[in-house]
Design a protein around this motif. Structure first.
Motif, PDB file in Angstrom:
ATOM      1  N   GLN A 767       0.688  -1.117  -0.111  1.00 23.46           N
ATOM      2  CA  GLN A 767      -0.247  -0.379  -0.064  1.00 23.46           C
ATOM      3  C   GLN A 767       0.648   1.209  -0.058  1.00 23.46           C
ATOM      4  O   GLN A 767       1.963   1.244   1.087  1.00 23.46           O
ATOM      5  N   PRO A 768       1.057   2.175  -0.342  1.00 32.12           N
ATOM      6  CA  PRO A 768       1.519   4.012  -0.312  1.00 32.12           C
ATOM      7  C   PRO A 768       1.318   4.385   1.124  1.00 32.12           C
ATOM      8  O   PRO A 768       1.014   4.046   1.790  1.00 32.12           O
ATOM      9  N   THR A 769       2.524   4.584   0.789  1.00 33.86           N
ATOM     10  CA  THR A 769       3.509   4.901   2.607  1.00 33.86           C
ATOM     11  C   THR A 769       2.253   6.452   2.632  1.00 33.86           C
ATOM     12  O   THR A 769       2.209   7.688   1.854  1.00 33.86           O
ATOM     13  N   ALA A 770       2.349   6.738   4.095  1.00 35.39           N
ATOM     14  CA  ALA A 770       1.420   7.622   4.145  1.00 35.39           C
ATOM     15  C   ALA A 770       2.434   9.263   4.201  1.00 35.39           C
ATOM     16  O   ALA A 770       3.400   8.968   4.701  1.00 35.39           O
ATOM     17  N   GLU A 771       2.797   9.940   2.873  1.00 34.24           N
ATOM     18  CA  GLU A 771       3.364  11.447   3.625  1.00 34.24           C
ATOM     19  C   GLU A 771       2.783  12.177   4.193  1.00 34.24           C
ATOM     20  O   GLU A 771       1.349  11.941   4.243  1.00 34.24           O
ATOM     21  N   ILE A 772       3.547  12.914   4.972  1.00 36.96           N
ATOM     22  CA  ILE A 772       2.545  14.837   4.864  1.00 36.96           C
ATOM     23  C   ILE A 772       3.090  15.198   4.168  1.00 36.96           C
ATOM     24  O   ILE A 772       3.815  15.864   2.814  1.00 36.96           O
ATOM     25  N   GLU A 773       1.658  15.945   4.572  1.00 38.06           N
ATOM     26  CA  GLU A 773       1.105  16.845   3.116  1.00 38.06           C
ATOM     27  C   GLU A 773       0.519  17.882   3.726  1.00 38.06           C
ATOM     28  O   GLU A 773       0.448  18.253   4.798  1.00 38.06           O
ATOM     29  N   GLU A 774      -0.156  18.855   3.084  1.00 34.21           N
ATOM     30  CA  GLU A 774      -0.432  20.357   3.548  1.00 34.21           C
ATOM     31  C   GLU A 774      -1.928  20.298   2.597  1.00 34.21           C
ATOM     32  O   GLU A 774      -2.260  19.603   1.621  1.00 34.21           O
ATOM     33  N   PHE A 780      -0.859  17.437   7.403  1.00 34.20           N
ATOM     34  CA  PHE A 780      -1.779  16.529   7.323  1.00 34.20           C
ATOM     35  C   PHE A 780      -1.491  15.025   6.427  1.00 34.20           C
ATOM     36  O   PHE A 780      -0.577  14.530   6.307  1.00 34.20           O
ATOM     37  N   ILE A 781      -1.405  13.831   7.655  1.00 39.34           N
ATOM     38  CA  ILE A 781      -1.325  12.850   6.926  1.00 39.34           C
ATOM     39  C   ILE A 781      -2.223  12.434   6.682  1.00 39.34           C
ATOM     40  O   ILE A 781      -3.198  11.869   7.890  1.00 39.34           O
ATOM     41  N   GLY A 782      -3.095  11.680   5.710  1.00 38.45           N
ATOM     42  CA  GLY A 782      -4.430  10.629   5.526  1.00 38.45           C
ATOM     43  C   GLY A 782      -3.707   9.158   4.768  1.00 38.45           C
ATOM     44  O   GLY A 782      -2.896   9.622   4.134  1.00 38.45           O
ATOM     45  N   GLN A 783      -4.349   8.828   5.577  1.00 37.73           N
ATOM     46  CA  GLN A 783      -4.061   7.270   5.541  1.00 37.73           C
ATOM     47  C   GLN A 783      -5.255   5.733   4.956  1.00 37.73           C
ATOM     48  O   GLN A 783      -5.979   6.026   5.412  1.00 37.73           O
ATOM     49  N   ALA A 784      -5.678   5.390   3.560  1.00 33.00           N
ATOM     50  CA  ALA A 784      -6.429   4.295   4.274  1.00 33.00           C
ATOM     51  C   ALA A 784      -5.677   2.476   3.908  1.00 33.00           C
ATOM     52  O   ALA A 784      -4.992   2.576   3.758  1.00 33.00           O
ATOM     53  N   VAL A 785      -6.189   2.074   4.520  1.00 36.03           N
ATOM     54  CA  VAL A 785      -5.818   0.716   4.951  1.00 36.03           C
ATOM     55  C   VAL A 785      -6.795  -0.650   4.984  1.00 36.03           C
ATOM     56  O   VAL A 785      -7.618  -0.335   5.522  1.00 36.03           O
ATOM     57  N   ASP A 786      -6.120  -1.088   4.350  1.00 34.29           N
ATOM     58  CA  ASP A 786      -7.412  -2.533   5.138  1.00 34.29           C
ATOM     59  C   ASP A 786      -6.981  -4.014   6.515  1.00 34.29           C
ATOM     60  O   ASP A 786      -5.647  -3.814   6.163  1.00 34.29           O
ATOM     61  N   GLY A 787      -7.393  -4.558   6.649  1.00 34.78           N
ATOM     62  CA  GLY A 787      -7.504  -5.437   7.737  1.00 34.78           C
ATOM     63  C   GLY A 787      -6.877  -4.606   9.311  1.00 34.78           C
ATOM     64  O   GLY A 787      -7.022  -5.604   9.739  1.00 34.78           O
ATOM     65  N   LEU A 788      -7.145  -3.560   9.367  1.00 39.63           N
ATOM     66  CA  LEU A 788      -6.228  -3.204  10.163  1.00 39.63           C
ATOM     67  C   LEU A 788      -7.982  -2.674  11.014  1.00 39.63           C
ATOM     68  O   LEU A 788      -8.853  -2.445  11.046  1.00 39.63           O
ATOM     69  N   LEU A 804       3.943  14.836  13.643  1.00 39.43           N
ATOM     70  CA  LEU A 804       3.482  15.807  12.763  1.00 39.43           C
ATOM     71  C   LEU A 804       3.903  17.316  13.437  1.00 39.43           C
ATOM     72  O   LEU A 804       4.541  18.233  13.442  1.00 39.43           O
ATOM     73  N   GLY A 805       3.563  17.220  15.167  1.00 42.98           N
ATOM     74  CA  GLY A 805       4.503  17.799  16.072  1.00 42.98           C
ATOM     75  C   GLY A 805       3.484  18.813  16.109  1.00 42.98           C
ATOM     76  O   GLY A 805       2.556  19.216  17.353  1.00 42.98           O
ATOM     77  N   SER A 806       2.289  19.555  14.442  1.00 43.14           N
ATOM     78  CA  SER A 806       1.251  20.235  14.961  1.00 43.14           C
ATOM     79  C   SER A 806       1.069  20.001  13.432  1.00 43.14           C
ATOM     80  O   SER A 806       1.393  20.065  12.196  1.00 43.14           O
ATOM     81  N   GLY A 807      -0.459  19.797  13.560  1.00 43.75           N
ATOM     82  CA  GLY A 807      -1.087  19.163  12.269  1.00 43.75           C
ATOM     83  C   GLY A 807      -2.237  18.126  12.703  1.00 43.75           C
ATOM     84  O   GLY A 807      -2.384  18.016  13.980  1.00 43.75           O
TER      85      GLY A 807
END
Length: 884
Positions: A767-774, A780-788, A804-807
């Motif tokens: 699955q794609p890696t969760a990157e820090i974005e804005e 913002f960190i956003g991630q969709a995963v299966d089976g968790l 994140l520290g702040s986010g």
């Protein structure tokens, strides 16, 4: 002060010193009179002695007999708690003469005990006699010296006693005590005789006639004496009170009730405490004598008594079950005189506790319905009978309980309406009942028994025999013949076929004759307890009344029945040895393939207790001791240590079965009319296969013996072998192999959970890696995963917030098509962004509603797992819109 226990003891000692046999109290359930629900008088255990049906080795006796009057003709339940002398349970002290002494000595003994031994002033005493009994009048005048004015002639049935319309009868003479002119009431025979001033303390019954159809027919050849002195009334006299509830016994019980409830015995509360004290005695002694709460018969009356007391405990404000906590006080007061109360204490306490817990669950609902029905009803009003019946039918409130609940409010109950509703329900039940259509009426069996007497059973020593056909019953009618294809009940003058009774199933087998007749017996019943009816289908030929037939039981089936029946006795003894003497049989089934045993015990058996009982029984089987059978009188059997089963009716002669060894004593000794093995080794093997609850305070064990037990173990062995083969190991190593597999599974589950967490946070995988974005200028960190699992999301969100520290962090986990979402907002941003609002936006995108939590952490979910990315997009958009 003379205590109640002292009075009882001195009474028995007095008559014992006068040559009377001191006889212990009989159980409250009468074994010699099926017309009585409970023993309600001291003479009941001696009834057959008085009628000549039974003889004993003594001609005079004395006892302190336990009595209950709470059902049927003699029912004092409604008055208990509101008068000075009514009880449901009481002790009747008595002395009895079976054709020995008569009026003169009976009066002498009574007068001597009361005035000399107990020191009661003759000035306080008054005697009554039947108005035509001049002999008794003259004897009282001569022996006591009472003036004629205090020997009162009574012309009513109050002073004439009869056992029934037919049987012994005779005049009575009662002794009254005058409590003093400060108590309202007049002497016996006066208009005010129902007051509390003059109290009957002793009744002397002079049995001298025999009556037929309610008319005196002749003098008895051996006149007898039956007396009854109420212990509680006499205790009141000797302790200086006119109120039975002020004697030491009741004061102790009421004191404990006051201590436990915190409610003083004053005003209306005084009656409640009295009800509790009285009903505690009757409930405890009934349970100790084998009665348990039920919805019919004796058990129903017991439940009525218990629930009436429990309602009064509720009135007093008892928050927790009360009755069982009073039992130790009762045992302390009465256990010395009645050891059965001590033996059954644990069972009594547990039964009372469980019943009160159950009753409290329904009490509130019932009282609520009652309160609703009483809205607007003024004092003196009447509750409709239909409402009282609904309380009874729906909430288990007996009529008298409803009546008692309304008494303090000055209200009555429409008894006719209640009876009409009850009758309507019974009529509906009768209409719904179809009946089996295959049972003969009782009249048929009575006719057969009257004509031919009971069947002689020869099956204790034989499996085959001959008999003469005395009756044939077909479709409820007696017939002379039966032919091929007929299904009938065949009765013979003697038979080796055991009729179903005592839990043991009836025998099966064949009946044949030299003429070519043959019938297959599918069951053997025991109508009236003395006939053996072979339920059979004629397979060839014809049979007629008077024919001589050969009878043969299924011997192999009988052997299995014998083994199971003998194992039942051993198990009963093992349970009593391991659990205590409170264990008594409450029912059994002895079938050819299994045995079932119901017994009194307040809680489930532990695995260790089951294993120990099983081990004890098998130890006795391996000992292979012979089973000894002796014929004895019931009294001799009990004296020899035989255990008599509650509810069984025993004749003049009983079979006493002794089995096994326990030190110098027999392991099991019981009265039993069933068939048994010759030696315990014939049982072979014993295994308990289940233990369960039947009802409150009653447990059930099912077990197997012999070949059935071996096959059961063989089946378990096959299961074990199959499991070992599947795991490619041996049976011996199977537990270790299973334990290793369980440990391995736990390790893999932990590793899988860790991998899913790592995957969710971009730690690798497909699955794609969760990157820090804005999003809107916010990290913002956003991630969709299966089976968790959803429960893992909170920890992952906390880790992401730290990263994140702040986010803002969001994770959508998809399982089986559904999605769970969690959103976390760092503390510095919660003033502007709310995790709850963000998660609700995501939930809406997932096809769901709601979601909740705190401003810094929220969770939710929805049914559309394929919309995971849309949910993350909804969160980004919400962040951007707020930031803009």
């Amino acid at each position: 002060m003379t205590s109640t226990n002292d009075i009882r003891r001195s009474f028995l000692d007095y008559f014992g010193s006068k040559g009377h046999a001191v006889v212990p109290s009989a159980p409250l359930v009468p074994h010699n009179d099926p017309t009585l629900m409970f023993v309600n008088a001291g003479m009941v255990p001696f009834k057959n002695v008085f009628t000549g049906l039974e003889t004993r080795d003594y001609s005079t006796a004395t006892s302190s007999q336990k009595c209950v009057r709470a059902g049927g003709k003699h029912n004092d339940l409604d008055n208990v708690g509101y008068t000075a002398r009514h009880h449901t349970f009481f002790e009747m002290l008595g002395n009895f003469s079976f054709g020995d002494y008569f009026k003169d000595h009976a009066i002498e003994l009574a007068w001597d005990l009361i005035t000399k031994e107990w020191g009661i002033s003759p000035d306080r005493l008054t005697a009554t006699v039947y108005h035509t009994d001049d002999e008794a009048f003259d004897l009282w005048k001569k022996i006591s010296g009472l003036p004629e004015s205090r020997i009162i002639r009574i012309a009513t049935k109050d002073n004439f006693w009869a056992m029934g319309d037919t049987g012994p009868c005779g005049p009575c003479s009662e002794i009254f005590y005058d409590h003093g002119d400060h108590i309202p009431g007049g002497p016996p025979g006066s208009p005010d005789e129902d007051g509390d001033r003059f109290v009957e303390i002793w009744n002397l019954v002079f049995m001298q006639y025999e009556q037929e159809d309610n008319e005196i027919a002749r003098d008895l050849p051996h006149p007898s004496i039956d007396t009854g002195l109420g212990l509680e009334r006499m205790a009141a006299v000797l302790q200086g009170t006119h109120d039975n509830y002020e004697i030491d016994l009741f004061r102790a019980l009421i004191h404990e009730s006051v201590e436990l409830t915190g409610a003083k015995a004053e005003g209306d509360a005084a009656a409640s405490h009295r009800v509790i004290a009285d009903h505690l005695r009757s409930s405890s002694f009934l349970i100790a004598d084998g009665v348990l709460p039920a919805n019919e018969g004796r058990g129903y009356v017991l439940r009525r008594i218990m629930r009436r007391a429990m309602r009064h405990a509720h009135i007093l404000g008892a928050r927790d079950p009360l009755m069982h906590r009073l039992v130790p006080s009762l045992v302390a007061e009465m256990g010395g005189a009645f050891p059965e109360l001590v033996r059954a204490q644990a069972l009594v306490e547990e039964t009372l506790k469980l019943e009160e817990i159950r009753f409290r669950r329904t009490l509130d609902n019932g009282l609520k319905l009652l309160d609703e029905a009483l809205v607007g009803m003024e004092e003196g009003g009447t509750l409709p009978g239909e409402t009282a019946f609904k309380l009874y039918d729906t909430f288990g409130f007996p009529y008298d309980l409803t009546e008692d609940a309304l008494r303090s409010r000055g209200l009555g109950v429409d008894r006719e309406g209640f009876d009409a509703a009850m009758a309507e329900q019974k009529a509906a039940a009768r209409a719904a009942w179809k009946g089996s259509g295959d049972a003969a009426s009782d009249a048929v069996w009575f006719d057969i028994a009257e004509s031919h007497g009971g069947t002689e059973f020869t099956g204790y020593t034989a499996s085959e025999g001959e008999g003469q056909v005395i009756a044939i019953v077909k479709e409820g009618e007696s017939v002379d013949t039966a032919s091929i294809g007929d299904t009938v009940a065949i009765l013979t003058n003697q038979t080796p076929f055991y009729g179903e009774s005592g839990g043991q199933m009836g025998d099966t087998g064949t009946i044949r004759s030299d003429s070519g007749f043959e019938a297959k017996v599918s069951d053997t019943a025991k109508p009236l307890g003395r006939l053996h009816a072979h339920h059979a289908t004629v397979t060839s030929g014809e049979i007629a009344v008077g024919d001589v037939v050969a009878l043969a039981i299924d011997a192999e089936r009988r052997d299995r029945l014998r083994a199971n029946h003998s194992a039942t006795h051993l198990m009963h003894a093992a349970l009593r040895h391991r659990l205590g003497e409170h264990v008594t049989q409450k029912g059994s089934l002895v079938a050819e393939d299994r045995l079932r045993f119901d017994f009194s015990h307040p809680k489930a058996l532990t695995d260790e207790e089951i294993a120990s009982v099983e081990a004890d029984v098998n130890a006795q089987i391996r000992g292979n001791a012979p089973v000894a059978t002796r014929l004895m009188t019931p009294d001799e059997a009990i004296e020899a240590g035989a255990l008599a089963l509650f509810g069984e009716k025993y004749g003049d002669e009983v079979r006493v079965l002794s089995m096994g060894q326990s030190g110098p004593k027999d392991y099991s000794v019981e009265l039993c009319g069933g068939t048994h093995v010759r030696a315990l080794g014939d049982i072979g093997l014993f295994v308990i296969i289940s233990e369960s609850a039947v009802s409150s305070g009653v447990r059930r064990i099912e077990a197997l013996t012999g070949e059935a037990a071996r096959l059961w173990y063989r089946g378990r062995e096959e299961i074990l072998t199959t499991a070992a083969d599947a795991l490619k190991t041996t049976a011996d190593e199977l537990p270790a192999r299973v334990a290793a597999l369980v440990d391995e599974r736990k390790r893999l589950e932990r590793e899988l959970a860790d991998a899913k967490k790592a995957l969710a946070m971009g730690g690798g995988g497909s699955q794609p890696t969760a990157e820090i974005e804005e999003a809107g200028g916010i990290k913002f960190i956003g991630q969709a995963v299966d089976g968790l699992d959803a429960k893992e999301l909170r920890g992952l969100i906390d880790e992401a917030k730290t990263k994140l520290g702040s986010g803002i962090a969001a994770i959508v986990a998809v399982n089986d098509g559904r999605a769970s979402v969690a959103v976390g907002v760092t503390d510095d941003l919660t003033g502007d962004l709310d995790a709850v609002a963000l998660v609700r936006a995501a939930v809406e995108a997932l096809g769901g509603k709601g979601g909740g939590g705190r401003p810094d952490m929220a969770q939710g979910g929805g049914p559309e797992g394929d919309k995971a990315e849309a949910a993350l997009a909804a969160i980004r958009d919400s962040i951007a819109s707020v930031s803009a």
